[in-house]
Design an enzyme around this catalytic site. Sequence first.
Site, PDB file in Angstrom:
ATOM      1  CG  ASP A  46      54.580 -17.932  80.751  1.00 61.23           C
ATOM      2  OD1 ASP A  46      53.493 -17.951  80.152  1.00 61.23           O
ATOM      3  OD2 ASP A  46      55.133 -16.870  81.147  1.00 61.23           O
ATOM      4  CG  HIS A 100      50.336 -18.662  68.053  1.00 65.58           C
ATOM      5  ND1 HIS A 100      51.050 -18.718  66.863  1.00 65.58           N
ATOM      6  CD2 HIS A 100      50.112 -19.951  68.415  1.00 65.58           C
ATOM      7  CE1 HIS A 100      51.252 -19.994  66.527  1.00 65.58           C
ATOM      8  NE2 HIS A 100      50.683 -20.767  67.460  1.00 65.58           N
ATOM      9  CG  ASN A 121      44.346 -16.158  79.795  1.00 62.49           C
ATOM     10  OD1 ASN A 121      43.518 -16.609  80.577  1.00 62.49           O
ATOM     11  ND2 ASN A 121      45.619 -15.957  80.129  1.00 62.49           N
ATOM     12  CG  HIS A 178      48.601 -20.023  80.285  1.00 56.95           C
ATOM     13  ND1 HIS A 178      49.665 -19.183  80.544  1.00 56.95           N
ATOM     14  CD2 HIS A 178      47.778 -19.344  79.441  1.00 56.95           C
ATOM     15  CE1 HIS A 178      49.481 -18.039  79.892  1.00 56.95           C
ATOM     16  NE2 HIS A 178      48.354 -18.107  79.218  1.00 56.95           N
ATOM     17  CB  CYS A 201      52.652 -14.383  65.287  1.00 53.29           C
ATOM     18  SG  CYS A 201      52.162 -15.475  66.636  1.00 53.29           S
ATOM     19  CG  HIS A 233      48.859 -17.490  63.643  1.00 50.94           C
ATOM     20  ND1 HIS A 233      49.614 -16.929  64.642  1.00 50.94           N
ATOM     21  CD2 HIS A 233      47.732 -16.734  63.554  1.00 50.94           C
ATOM     22  CE1 HIS A 233      48.983 -15.877  65.139  1.00 50.94           C
ATOM     23  NE2 HIS A 233      47.839 -15.735  64.498  1.00 50.94           N
ATOM     24  CG  HIS A 273      48.917 -19.081  74.548  1.00 49.88           C
ATOM     25  ND1 HIS A 273      48.534 -18.028  73.750  1.00 49.88           N
ATOM     26  CD2 HIS A 273      48.902 -18.613  75.821  1.00 49.88           C
ATOM     27  CE1 HIS A 273      48.305 -16.963  74.499  1.00 49.88           C
ATOM     28  NE2 HIS A 273      48.512 -17.287  75.772  1.00 49.88           N
TER      29      HIS A 273
HETATM   30  P1  DGP Z   1      48.368 -14.766  77.638  1.00 45.71           P
HETATM   31  O1  DGP Z   1      48.340 -13.603  78.567  1.00 45.71           O
HETATM   32  O2  DGP Z   1      47.352 -15.822  78.000  1.00 45.71           O
HETATM   33  O3  DGP Z   1      48.275 -14.340  76.189  1.00 45.71           O
HETATM   34  O4  DGP Z   1      49.769 -15.472  77.861  1.00 45.71           O
HETATM   35  C1  DGP Z   1      50.919 -15.156  77.164  1.00 45.71           C
HETATM   36  C2  DGP Z   1      52.059 -15.754  77.936  1.00 45.71           C
HETATM   37  O5  DGP Z   1      53.210 -15.715  77.122  1.00 45.71           O
HETATM   38  C3  DGP Z   1      52.415 -15.008  79.219  1.00 45.71           C
HETATM   39  O6  DGP Z   1      52.190 -15.865  80.342  1.00 45.71           O
HETATM   40  C4  DGP Z   1      53.889 -14.684  79.092  1.00 45.71           C
HETATM   41  C5  DGP Z   1      54.336 -15.549  77.930  1.00 45.71           C
HETATM   42  N1  DGP Z   1      55.358 -14.947  77.110  1.00 45.71           N
HETATM   43  C6  DGP Z   1      55.312 -13.728  76.524  1.00 45.71           C
HETATM   44  N2  DGP Z   1      56.427 -13.515  75.804  1.00 45.71           N
HETATM   45  C7  DGP Z   1      57.183 -14.634  75.934  1.00 45.71           C
HETATM   46  C8  DGP Z   1      58.448 -15.026  75.413  1.00 45.71           C
HETATM   47  O7  DGP Z   1      59.132 -14.310  74.680  1.00 45.71           O
HETATM   48  N3  DGP Z   1      58.905 -16.251  75.776  1.00 45.71           N
HETATM   49  C9  DGP Z   1      58.195 -17.082  76.598  1.00 45.71           C
HETATM   50  N4  DGP Z   1      58.733 -18.255  76.903  1.00 45.71           N
HETATM   51  N5  DGP Z   1      56.985 -16.756  77.094  1.00 45.71           N
HETATM   52  C10 DGP Z   1      56.490 -15.536  76.764  1.00 45.71           C
END
Ligand code: DGP
Length: 112
Positions: free
Chosen positions: A29, A96, A85, A100, A3, A45, A98
């Site tokens: 992000d 996982h 989301n 925003h 993950c 998780h 989260h």
């Molecule tokens: P979602 O689409 O709601 O599952 O959002 C996942 C978010 O995770 C997306 O806005 C981009 C972010 N993201 C993906 N990979 C990484 C990473 O390696 N590092 C960081 N900081 N954010 C990431």
Amino acid sequence: MNCLFCKIIAGQIPSTKVYEDETVYAFRDINPQAPTHILVVPKAHIADCNGINAENSAVVAHIFEVISQLAEHEGLENGYRVISNCGPDGCQSVHHLHFHLLAGRYLQWPPG
Ligand code: DGP
């Protein structure tokens, strides 16, 4: 577990941390959709909103306390949006749980 966010929490993948305690981790992000775009995640998780239950929901309440603190610390006096989301129609890409935290510009409503 394979993950991405578990690896970020464990420090195996670098991130720009903005907050951490025993149960919650928050980081910027990688692909910001607003001037402030922070992801707030439980360290344990949980795959998505559907994985929240009576045993683990306290961390979600705590996450919202953390969000309130982050909003103050980041100076988000003009407001912000919190989004989680879930599933394909929700455009969830990382499985996982989260939240925003988006701010720093006018956020259209309803979202696209
Ligand atoms: P979602 O689409 O709601 O599952 O959002 C996942 C978010 O995770 C997306 O806005 C981009 C972010 N993201 C993906 N990979 C990484 C990473 O390696 N590092 C960081 N900081 N954010 C990431």
